[in-house]
Design a protein around this motif. Structure first.
Motif, PDB file in Angstrom:
ATOM      1  N   THR A  17      -3.978  35.935   4.494  1.00 17.24           N
ATOM      2  CA  THR A  17      -5.173  36.498   4.746  1.00 17.24           C
ATOM      3  C   THR A  17      -5.545  37.195   3.394  1.00 17.24           C
ATOM      4  O   THR A  17      -5.023  37.829   2.866  1.00 17.24           O
ATOM      5  CB  THR A  17      -5.187  37.331   5.707  1.00 17.24           C
ATOM      6  OG1 THR A  17      -4.620  36.977   7.212  1.00 17.24           O
ATOM      7  CG2 THR A  17      -6.618  38.090   6.245  1.00 17.24           C
ATOM      8  N   ASP A  18      -7.113  36.838   3.395  1.00 18.55           N
ATOM      9  CA  ASP A  18      -7.535  37.556   2.065  1.00 18.55           C
ATOM     10  C   ASP A  18      -7.714  39.185   2.544  1.00 18.55           C
ATOM     11  O   ASP A  18      -8.395  39.450   3.457  1.00 18.55           O
ATOM     12  CB  ASP A  18      -9.364  37.111   1.970  1.00 18.55           C
ATOM     13  CG  ASP A  18      -9.915  37.670   0.580  1.00 18.55           C
ATOM     14  OD1 ASP A  18      -9.267  38.598   0.017  1.00 18.55           O
ATOM     15  OD2 ASP A  18     -10.972  37.304   0.706  1.00 18.55           O
ATOM     16  N   MET A  19      -7.009  39.995   1.616  1.00 19.62           N
ATOM     17  CA  MET A  19      -7.178  41.418   1.895  1.00 19.62           C
ATOM     18  C   MET A  19      -8.165  42.239   1.631  1.00 19.62           C
ATOM     19  O   MET A  19      -8.158  43.301   1.685  1.00 19.62           O
ATOM     20  CB  MET A  19      -5.769  42.005   1.404  1.00 19.62           C
ATOM     21  CG  MET A  19      -4.370  41.561   1.917  1.00 19.62           C
ATOM     22  SD  MET A  19      -4.041  42.327   3.547  1.00 19.62           S
ATOM     23  CE  MET A  19      -4.363  41.018   5.070  1.00 19.62           C
ATOM     24  N   ARG A  20      -9.068  41.508   0.928  1.00 22.72           N
ATOM     25  CA  ARG A  20     -10.322  42.432   0.876  1.00 22.72           C
ATOM     26  C   ARG A  20     -11.090  42.419   2.009  1.00 22.72           C
ATOM     27  O   ARG A  20     -12.098  43.195   1.999  1.00 22.72           O
ATOM     28  CB  ARG A  20     -11.228  41.497  -0.476  1.00 22.72           C
ATOM     29  CG  ARG A  20     -10.320  41.298  -1.886  1.00 22.72           C
ATOM     30  CD  ARG A  20     -11.149  40.568  -2.622  1.00 22.72           C
ATOM     31  NE  ARG A  20     -10.815  38.997  -2.098  1.00 22.72           N
ATOM     32  CZ  ARG A  20     -11.701  38.326  -2.890  1.00 22.72           C
ATOM     33  NH1 ARG A  20     -12.345  38.226  -3.877  1.00 22.72           N
ATOM     34  NH2 ARG A  20     -11.673  36.911  -2.372  1.00 22.72           N
ATOM     35  N   LYS A  21     -10.759  41.767   2.893  1.00 18.58           N
ATOM     36  CA  LYS A  21     -11.715  41.834   3.967  1.00 18.58           C
ATOM     37  C   LYS A  21     -11.298  43.035   4.826  1.00 18.58           C
ATOM     38  O   LYS A  21     -10.351  43.570   4.770  1.00 18.58           O
ATOM     39  CB  LYS A  21     -10.990  40.572   5.344  1.00 18.58           C
ATOM     40  CG  LYS A  21     -11.484  39.308   5.149  1.00 18.58           C
ATOM     41  CD  LYS A  21     -11.133  38.299   5.937  1.00 18.58           C
ATOM     42  CE  LYS A  21     -11.263  36.806   5.388  1.00 18.58           C
ATOM     43  NZ  LYS A  21     -12.753  36.310   5.577  1.00 18.58           N
ATOM     44  N   GLY A  22     -12.608  43.508   5.491  1.00 16.33           N
ATOM     45  CA  GLY A  22     -12.364  44.660   6.049  1.00 16.33           C
ATOM     46  C   GLY A  22     -12.579  44.537   7.438  1.00 16.33           C
ATOM     47  O   GLY A  22     -12.063  43.336   8.286  1.00 16.33           O
ATOM     48  N   GLY A  48      -1.200  39.750   3.478  1.00 18.95           N
ATOM     49  CA  GLY A  48      -1.657  39.121   2.202  1.00 18.95           C
ATOM     50  C   GLY A  48      -0.907  38.044   1.449  1.00 18.95           C
ATOM     51  O   GLY A  48       0.217  37.898   1.908  1.00 18.95           O
ATOM     52  N   LYS A  55      -2.473  44.544   7.192  1.00 23.42           N
ATOM     53  CA  LYS A  55      -3.522  44.989   8.001  1.00 23.42           C
ATOM     54  C   LYS A  55      -3.369  44.977   9.262  1.00 23.42           C
ATOM     55  O   LYS A  55      -3.134  43.721   9.834  1.00 23.42           O
ATOM     56  CB  LYS A  55      -4.704  44.867   7.316  1.00 23.42           C
ATOM     57  CG  LYS A  55      -5.150  45.391   5.999  1.00 23.42           C
ATOM     58  CD  LYS A  55      -6.535  45.056   5.892  1.00 23.42           C
ATOM     59  CE  LYS A  55      -7.009  45.527   4.231  1.00 23.42           C
ATOM     60  NZ  LYS A  55      -8.268  45.416   3.889  1.00 23.42           N
ATOM     61  N   ARG A  70       1.303  49.319   2.901  1.00 28.21           N
ATOM     62  CA  ARG A  70       1.748  48.503   1.597  1.00 28.21           C
ATOM     63  C   ARG A  70       3.222  49.179   1.099  1.00 28.21           C
ATOM     64  O   ARG A  70       3.565  50.226   1.342  1.00 28.21           O
ATOM     65  CB  ARG A  70       0.943  49.138   0.522  1.00 28.21           C
ATOM     66  CG  ARG A  70       1.406  48.313  -0.879  1.00 28.21           C
ATOM     67  CD  ARG A  70       0.695  48.543  -2.036  1.00 28.21           C
ATOM     68  NE  ARG A  70       0.702  49.782  -2.313  1.00 28.21           N
ATOM     69  CZ  ARG A  70       0.115  50.731  -3.154  1.00 28.21           C
ATOM     70  NH1 ARG A  70      -0.983  50.230  -3.731  1.00 28.21           N
ATOM     71  NH2 ARG A  70       0.432  51.832  -3.472  1.00 28.21           N
TER      72      ARG A  70
END
Length: 115
Positions: A17-22, A48, A55, A70
């Motif tokens: 998954t794109d870990m920039r997603k909130g 990620g 997340k 993390r």
């Protein structure tokens, strides 16, 4: 970790998954990729590409909660599937968050029969 109520299901989103997603982006991913309702009270876990960050998205009844962890060393154990989801128990989630291989836990003690 905050304890969810009994009966709460835990779902791992397979793949990366794109870990920039909130919060909103992950909720949309739950709806589209997993075909689930993000407001149902289940816990959805995402990892990620590097594997050292997860997340968790959870609706606690009042609002969406987003938790992140993390690892300083090592990687989180994740299924090899590229898409879909995997159901975990609360104990397996606990092992996952500790960095333990939840797929094959080993017992530290085995009972022996008295002779």
């Amino acid at each position: 970790m905050i304890s969810p109520p009994a009966g709460t299901r835990v779902w791992l989103a397979a793949g990366v998954t794109d870990m920039r997603k909130g919060m909103d982006g992950l909720a949309a991913l739950v709806q589209t990729a997993l075909s689930e309702n993000p407001f149902c009270g289940h816990i959805f876990v995402f990892r990620g590409r590097r594997g050292d960050l997860v997340k968790l998205l959870w609706f606690d009844g009042d609002g969406l909660c987003l938790f992140a962890k993390r690892l300083e060393r090592g990687r989180f154990v994740w299924p090899q599937a590229a898409s879909g989801s995997v159901a975990l128990s609360a104990a397996q989630l606990s092992m996952l968050l500790e960095g333990i291989d939840w797929r094959r836990p080993t017992r530290t003690w085995t009972p022996e029969l008295a002779a």
